[in-house]
Write an enzyme that holds these catalytic residues in place. Sequence first.
Site, short mmCIF file in Angstrom:
data_model
loop_
_atom_site.label_atom_id
_atom_site.label_comp_id
_atom_site.label_asym_id
_atom_site.label_seq_id
_atom_site.Cartn_x
_atom_site.Cartn_y
_atom_site.Cartn_z
N HIS A 103 14.54 15.22 93.33
CA HIS A 103 15.46 16.35 93.20
C HIS A 103 14.95 17.26 92.10
O HIS A 103 14.26 16.81 91.17
CB HIS A 103 16.86 15.88 92.78
CG HIS A 103 17.50 14.86 93.68
ND1 HIS A 103 17.11 13.54 93.72
CD2 HIS A 103 18.55 14.98 94.52
CE1 HIS A 103 17.88 12.88 94.57
NE2 HIS A 103 18.76 13.74 95.07
N ASP A 106 15.81 15.95 88.75
CA ASP A 106 15.10 14.73 88.35
C ASP A 106 13.99 15.04 87.35
O ASP A 106 13.69 14.22 86.48
CB ASP A 106 14.44 14.04 89.56
CG ASP A 106 15.44 13.50 90.56
OD1 ASP A 106 16.64 13.51 90.27
OD2 ASP A 106 14.99 13.08 91.64
N GLU A 234 21.03 14.44 105.38
CA GLU A 234 21.21 13.01 105.10
C GLU A 234 22.67 12.61 105.29
O GLU A 234 23.52 12.95 104.46
CB GLU A 234 20.75 12.68 103.68
CG GLU A 234 20.83 11.20 103.37
CD GLU A 234 20.13 10.84 102.08
OE1 GLU A 234 20.55 9.88 101.42
OE2 GLU A 234 19.14 11.52 101.73
N HIS A 273 24.00 4.01 103.69
CA HIS A 273 24.95 4.98 104.21
C HIS A 273 25.43 4.58 105.60
O HIS A 273 26.60 4.80 105.96
CB HIS A 273 24.32 6.36 104.26
CG HIS A 273 24.01 6.94 102.91
ND1 HIS A 273 23.44 8.18 102.74
CD2 HIS A 273 24.20 6.43 101.66
CE1 HIS A 273 23.29 8.42 101.44
NE2 HIS A 273 23.73 7.36 100.77
N ASP A 298 15.54 6.60 104.18
CA ASP A 298 15.72 6.03 102.85
C ASP A 298 16.06 4.55 103.06
O ASP A 298 17.06 4.23 103.70
CB ASP A 298 16.86 6.72 102.08
CG ASP A 298 16.42 8.03 101.46
OD1 ASP A 298 15.26 8.42 101.64
OD2 ASP A 298 17.27 8.69 100.83
N ASP A 341 14.58 5.02 97.73
CA ASP A 341 15.60 5.66 96.91
C ASP A 341 16.58 4.57 96.46
O ASP A 341 17.76 4.59 96.80
CB ASP A 341 16.30 6.74 97.72
CG ASP A 341 17.28 7.55 96.89
OD1 ASP A 341 17.21 7.48 95.65
OD2 ASP A 341 18.13 8.24 97.48
#
Length: 446
Positions: A103, A106, A234, A273, A298, A341
């Site tokens: 990101h 980050d 995502e 997720h 991910d 991640d």
Amino acid sequence: MAGFFTDVPERIAFGGLESTDPLTFKVYEPDRMVLGKRMEDHLRIAVCLWHSFNWPGSDVFGVGTFDRPWLQPGADPMEAARAKVDAAFEFVAKLGVPFFTFHDRDVAPEGGTFAETVGRLDTVVAEIEAHMERTGIRLLWGTANLFSHPRYAAGAATNPDPEVFAYAAAQVKHMLETTHRLRGANYVLWGGREGYETLLNTDLAREEAQLARFLTLVAEHKHRIGFTGTLLLEPKPQEPTKHQYDYDSATVDAFLVRHDLAEVYRVNLEANHATLAGHSFEHEVAVAISRGILGSIDINRGDPQNGWDTDQFPNSVDELAIAVYEILRAGGLTTGGFNFDAKLRRQSLDRSDLFHAHIGGIDTLARALLVAADLLETGGLSDEMERRYAGWADGLGAAILDGGLSLPEIEARLVEEGIEPRPRSGGQERLENLVNQRIWSIDRDR
């Protein structure tokens, strides 16, 4: 200058299943050929800077526990950013994987103004370019953090304040251009705050229209700047919001079709997720493939005893093998890859723990790849599926699907031919045994 990971002086090597050195790969061999392609090229593994270098090991009940000097209060923000990037590239190079992801926040801190924030990012990105040139490490995807800052408490694209929408749009514009500058293979948008906490103050139709407009603007800018990478959404059902609009693959697909964006966006699926949405990971993969929108992965998992996104490193071949099989059966990933991640556990305090976590996760993924490839080569599952649907290839089945029969004609044919169908076994347990056999036997003679 001494590195950050001095307790791991050399690049992680392949040691094989009999190796007693925990800092070696037991399964992952980058150059091993699997279905005519190098293992590294199948998996396209990436390290994400978000959890590994930008998270202090905190939770809602306690402060950070990790040894991350660049996250300490009082540190000069730009010096800390440089130290973080130096440590990240040292880690990825020693781990020996080809990609990283990040990101904007980050790697570079917020400034007092948008212009100062952009300037800080550009300064650090110049150093990232030098690291990439020196190491050969590539960018799998970039993304903008549109969820951490208080301005995004009520969402970014779906915010009731158009000024917040504009700020988010400008932030994504710059990060998309940064990803293009770094020759990234993809650009990700995660709608972490694109949802609602309560319907009492939420206009669902308005917020969907705003989100569609935002994503259209991003797609237009991708073409304007000549970015050839893939745009990825995502999915996640909730957390941090009560409900997020990108709930799962099927929801995202319906949204894209509804707003004429289906040819522009794909999905970046995260295993944890999927389980938060009440699905298995292989379900989400299979749905995305069936809709033609699978982009990247991910690979972090959840904990079945916790009801939130724990972002743990994968450690179960059983859980991954069928998901990877679905990906291989569909032709494999193209611009996407498998991105770690994932978070260390809060008590994993040693710097080398970050290596142990990634080594274990990568070996688990590599083993799942071998099982999936074996299942594809032996053809047991595909043969069973073909037999199960064989009746649709010709005769009555084909006549129904091609539109040649109306409902009255179907009824007449049923009566004339005396059709009395009998249930057929799906053989689920037998197929589960087949998969287990391949998991247990893979590489047995190697």
